[in-house]
Motif scaffolding. Structure first.
Motif, PDB file in Angstrom:
ATOM      1  N   SER A 118       0.856  -1.186   0.000  1.00 18.76           N
ATOM      2  CA  SER A 118       0.000   0.000   0.000  1.00 18.76           C
ATOM      3  C   SER A 118       0.893   1.238   0.000  1.00 18.76           C
ATOM      4  CB  SER A 118      -0.924  -0.009   1.206  1.00 18.76           C
ATOM      5  OG  SER A 118      -0.144  -0.111   2.377  1.00 18.76           O
ATOM      6  N   ARG A 120       1.934   4.822   0.521  1.00 16.17           N
ATOM      7  CA  ARG A 120       1.531   5.949   1.367  1.00 16.17           C
ATOM      8  C   ARG A 120       2.094   7.274   0.855  1.00 16.17           C
ATOM      9  NH1 ARG A 120      -0.827   3.791   6.191  1.00 16.17           N
ATOM     10  NH2 ARG A 120      -1.758   1.940   5.249  1.00 16.17           N
ATOM     11  N   CYS A 138       5.894   2.698   1.714  1.00 14.42           N
ATOM     12  CA  CYS A 138       4.830   1.681   1.769  1.00 14.42           C
ATOM     13  C   CYS A 138       4.698   1.122   3.181  1.00 14.42           C
ATOM     14  CB  CYS A 138       5.137   0.549   0.784  1.00 14.42           C
ATOM     15  SG  CYS A 138       5.291   1.112  -0.916  1.00 14.42           S
ATOM     16  N   VAL A 140       3.204   0.283   6.708  1.00 12.30           N
ATOM     17  CA  VAL A 140       1.851   0.086   7.245  1.00 12.30           C
ATOM     18  C   VAL A 140       1.947  -0.041   8.768  1.00 12.30           C
ATOM     19  CG1 VAL A 140      -0.180  -1.425   7.214  1.00 12.30           C
ATOM     20  CG2 VAL A 140       1.164  -1.102   5.139  1.00 12.30           C
ATOM     21  N   TYR A 178       9.099  -0.861   2.830  1.00  8.29           N
ATOM     22  CA  TYR A 178       7.822  -1.513   3.134  1.00  8.29           C
ATOM     23  C   TYR A 178       7.728  -2.069   4.557  1.00  8.29           C
ATOM     24  CZ  TYR A 178      10.218  -5.937   2.141  1.00  8.29           C
ATOM     25  OH  TYR A 178      11.092  -6.988   2.153  1.00  8.29           O
TER      26      TYR A 178
END
Length: 312
Positions: A118, A120, A138, A140, A178
């Motif tokens: 995802s 960001r 990325c 999370v 990530y």
């Protein structure tokens, strides 16, 4: 030619002397190249160079050496690699801690976003030396605080500035952060900068890296009877003949040739043609060097780095 003082501590004296020579003769151009870490002297042929050398030695009482300028290589990668690096340092009081997980990929225009991550945040940097660095956040669940992202980016950019293989500029890379870890007390900007830099360096070496060399387009005008000799010489320089044309009593040869093989070309062409040929060249593009040359360049850089470390 690259010029340097052979006596320690005379660098400033040389700089003043070169400035004076340029004032007297504006066709002498002095370029301080940050990329090549050399002072480059531009002049009008061997006789001109002999005069410059004589003036520096006899009028300015300087001892100098002239060498071939370094070649402005570039570095890039050919496959995607995932890597992680933990930077941990404990030395009384607050320590340093930063851990990053990176996906490092070769970048090309219009490539899709990374799969299964995802995104960001996205930064695209057009590099002053050509090509791009694209940086994705990325992360999370806040495993790395947002405020450390610029530090990771800074670490990557520093390694792009002095590429992992030969110390040349790196280009056309995409980096996605990530995952990672941080520590409530010991994590700071420097920890994440180092973690980002070392993870990127590690990934670069594993990503099927390539050294690229500058290729120049060259046009040679020469009399008919020496065309064969000129073309033969061009082929010994890894040159690729792209075409020929007639211009009056002359033949025009158009070729592409690596810059590294052109460093003594004017004297060779003069002796092949007895001074009856001329040429002009301009930058065309970057292409991968042959693998045996790449191995040698990497080995030379590693030796140089070890020498500098031993020196320090």
């Amino acid at each position: 030619m690259a010029i340097e003082s052979t006596k320690k501590g005379e660098e400033e004296k040389l700089s003043i002397a070169l400035h004076q020579l340029h004032e007297e003769d504006p066709t002498i151009i002095v370029e301080v190249s940050q990329e090549l870490r050399q002072t480059i002297l531009h002049f009008q042929g061997e006789l001109h160079l002999t005069v410059i050398k004589w003036k520096l030695e006899h009028l300015h009482k300087l001892s100098v050496s002239f060498n071939k300028p370094r070649i402005p290589y570039r570095e890039t990668i050919q496959k995607a690699v995932q890597t992680n690096y933990r930077h941990k340092k404990q030395s009384g009081g607050a320590g340093q801690f930063g851990e990053v997980y990176l996906l490092v990929e070769p970048y090309y225009e219009g490539m899709p976003d990374p799969k299964g991550m995802s995104v960001r945040g996205r930064e695209e940097h057009i590099l002053p030396w050509g090509g791009k660095l694209v940086f994705f956040n990325c992360i999370v669940g806040g495993v790395i605080d947002q405020r450390f992202m610029p530090s990771i980016m800074k670490g990557v950019m520093e390694k792009m500035h002095e590429g992992p293989l030969t110390g040349s500029y790196a280009r056309d890379v995409r980096v996605c952060v990530y995952d990672g870890k941080m520590h409530a007390v010991d994590s700071n900007d420097i920890s994440f900068k180092i973690a980002g830099m070392m993870a990127f360096k590690q990934a670069f070496h594993d990503a099927n890296p390539l050294v690229l060399e500058p290729i120049y387009k060259i046009e040679i005008l020469c009399p008919d009877e020496i065309t064969g000799a000129v073309m033969g010489d061009m082929q010994t320089r890894r040159g690729i003949i792209e075409g020929m044309d007639t211009q009056g009593h002359y033949q025009k040869i158009i070729a592409k040739v690596p810059l590294t093989d052109m460093q003594d070309y004017s004297s060779t062409l003069r002796s092949i043609s007895q001074g009856r040929a001329k040429y002009k060249m301009q930058f065309s593009d970057y292409q991968a060097v042959p693998s045996e040359i790449q191995k040698k360049l990497i080995a030379d850089y590693q030796k140089e780095e070890k020498g500098e470390v031993a020196h320090a």
